[in-house]
Design an enzyme around this catalytic site. Structure first.
Site, PDB file in Angstrom:
ATOM      1  N   ASP A   1      -2.432  10.391  -6.333  1.00  0.00           N
ATOM      2  CA  ASP A   1      -2.326   9.315  -5.561  1.00  0.00           C
ATOM      3  C   ASP A   1      -3.335   8.965  -4.590  1.00  0.00           C
ATOM      4  OD1 ASP A   1      -1.108   7.269  -4.032  1.00  0.00           O
ATOM      5  OD2 ASP A   1       0.967   8.387  -3.978  1.00  0.00           O
TER       6      ASP A   1
ATOM      7  N   TYR B   1       4.299  10.952   0.144  1.00  0.00           N
ATOM      8  CA  TYR B   1       5.049   9.692  -0.241  1.00  0.00           C
ATOM      9  C   TYR B   1       4.406   8.907  -1.237  1.00  0.00           C
ATOM     10  CZ  TYR B   1       7.011   4.987   0.289  1.00  0.00           C
ATOM     11  OH  TYR B   1       7.858   3.721  -0.011  1.00  0.00           O
TER      12      TYR B   1
ATOM     13  N   LYS C   1      -3.603  -0.957  -1.944  1.00  0.00           N
ATOM     14  CA  LYS C   1      -4.420  -1.317  -0.858  1.00  0.00           C
ATOM     15  C   LYS C   1      -5.786  -1.820  -0.803  1.00  0.00           C
ATOM     16  CE  LYS C   1      -1.584   2.185   1.581  1.00  0.00           C
ATOM     17  NZ  LYS C   1      -0.579   1.391   2.161  1.00  0.00           N
TER      18      LYS C   1
END
Length: 430
Positions: free
Chosen positions: A239, A144, A267
């Site tokens: 990623d 994702y 994050k």
């Protein structure tokens, strides 16, 4: 435990927010219960609106690596707020932050700040296309990369296939240049490049997949991606929104010893605030506006509050790298304790760990790709989740997510978790 206030808030939220929550997993639907509304967090504990306290294995999905409301991190935040939240103009702390990230990650020379991991991956792909002059992107099923249109795809009938949209509102024309392959399968990638290699701008990959449960990429697989992209003048995008500064100070690039062409962050680099970033070597980054023709902008990109908090967070990790050894040793203890409990109870399950991340899969394994994890029992996980919740342990409210440890955990927390795990497994077995 009582959840009356959470239920009341949820019912009110349903009137004004789709599904009552602002991100789907928070609805707790896959664990057959209602959402728990959190009031505050401290250390490795979170407290809900009903006053229930939990050992937190979510940690805001990774970034709470120092624990919630860490004193060193929070110190001075009022002074930063009082100086102003956003100006839409450059500030010195943006430069300080960029320099710190570049120094931590040898694969990149420059970095551009954005507001989320989704923005980072979306912008990285646009930059890769602009730099290479090619159109197609390769991603992997089960990985994702945010909810931008070209990445909301799943594989079709074949192993190597163009993607089909996984969301209403995404036209097939948008994803026609996205090819979906099997994770940890180099043969799949080789066949894809044999057929489409001349027009593949980049491969984007989670080096440690964290969105189909925890499925680490093998060294062979990731090294193969590096070689194949170089052979075909394509770019390799890591990623690292989950893994960056989480599994090691230098992320997955450090752990695997592989330098991608582009890296995406999120994050942790915001210290808990909304933030993202993408970086690459100078010759690639200089194609981004205002230097080049690849446009990307954002009023709140690099906002002072997020940059100050992110800088402090990364600096604390840089100055205390023993945190990573501490968290991994705790994760190993947890892994071994749960594995022993699985043997004792005879429940069909497997605990998977990579560094300080874990997933308890209710299936036999091994788990190397999306097809493997789809064989797990989500019903069993839902029962297990509810048993653990009632014992004061907050796990991811979905089988296909990861558990995250923080530096705030103690040995007593682990002992209690292992004990609770045994009781929960025994209960659902019966």
């Amino acid at each position: 435990m009582k959840f009356e206030k959470s239920k009341e808030i949820y019912e009110e939220g349903l009137k004004y927010i789709p599904g009552g929550v602002n991100s789907p997993v928070r609805a707790f639907k896959s664990v057959d219960t209602g959402p728990v509304f959190i009031k505050k967090g401290y250390g490795n504990r979170i407290e809900d609106e009903d006053g229930n306290v939990y050992i937190d294995y979510i940690g805001s999905w990774g970034p709470a690596i120092l624990g919630h409301s860490n004193k060193e991190l929070m110190e001075g935040i009022e002074d930063i707020i009082n100086d102003g939240l956003s100006f839409g103009l450059p500030t010195k702390v943006e430069v300080d932050m960029a320099k710190l990230i570049v120094e931590s990650y040898p694969a990149i020379d420059m970095v551009r700040m954005v507001n989320s991991g989704t923005e980072a991956t979306m912008s990285a792909i646009r930059m890769a296309r602009g730099f290479t002059g090619k159109n197609k992107i390769v991603k992997f099923e089960g990985c994702y990369h945010g909810h931008s249109d070209s990445l909301l795809v799943k594989s079709g009938s074949g192993t190597i296939t163009y993607g089909v949209p996984t969301s209403l509102g995404v036209p097939e024309e948008i994803v026609k240049n996205t090819i979906v392959c099997r994770y940890n399968d180099l043969e799949d990638i080789r066949k894809t490049f044999e057929e489409y290699g001349e027009d593949i701008a980049a491969i984007i990959v989670e080096p440690v997949a964290g969105n189909m449960g925890l499925v680490p990429g093998t060294k062979e697989f990731l090294s193969g991606l590096r070689e194949i992209t170089k052979e075909h003048s394509s770019l390799l995008i890591f990623d690292e929104v989950i893994t960056g500064f989480r599994i090691a100070y230098g992320g997955a690039s450090e752990v695997y010893g592989i330098n991608p062409d582009i890296a995406c962050f999120g994050k942790i680099i915001g210290g808990g605030f909304p933030v993202g970033a993408y970086g690459a070597k100078k010759e690639i980054m200089e194609i981004v506006s205002p230097l080049g023709g690849v446009y990307q902008a954002g009023t709140l990109s690099g906002n002072p509050l997020a940059m100050h908090m992110g800088y402090k967070n990364i600096k604390l990790l840089k100055d205390n790298k023993d945190i990573y050894e501490k968290m991994e040793s705790m994760a190993i203890k947890l892994e071994e304790g749960i594995a022993e409990n699985i043997k004792k109870t005879g429940v069909k399950a497997n605990i998977v760990r990579f560094k300080n991340m874990l997933t308890l899969f209710f299936g036999e394994g091994p788990f190397k790709n999306y097809d493997d994890v789809q064989q797990c029992s989500t019903d069993m996980y839902a029962k297990y989740f509810r048993e653990m919740l009632n014992r004061g342990i907050m796990l991811p409210p979905a089988q296909f997510e990861c558990m995250f440890l923080s530096a705030a955990f103690s040995q007593e927390d682990l002992d209690y978790t292992i004990k609770s795990n045994y009781e929960a497994l025994k209960s659902i077995k019966e």
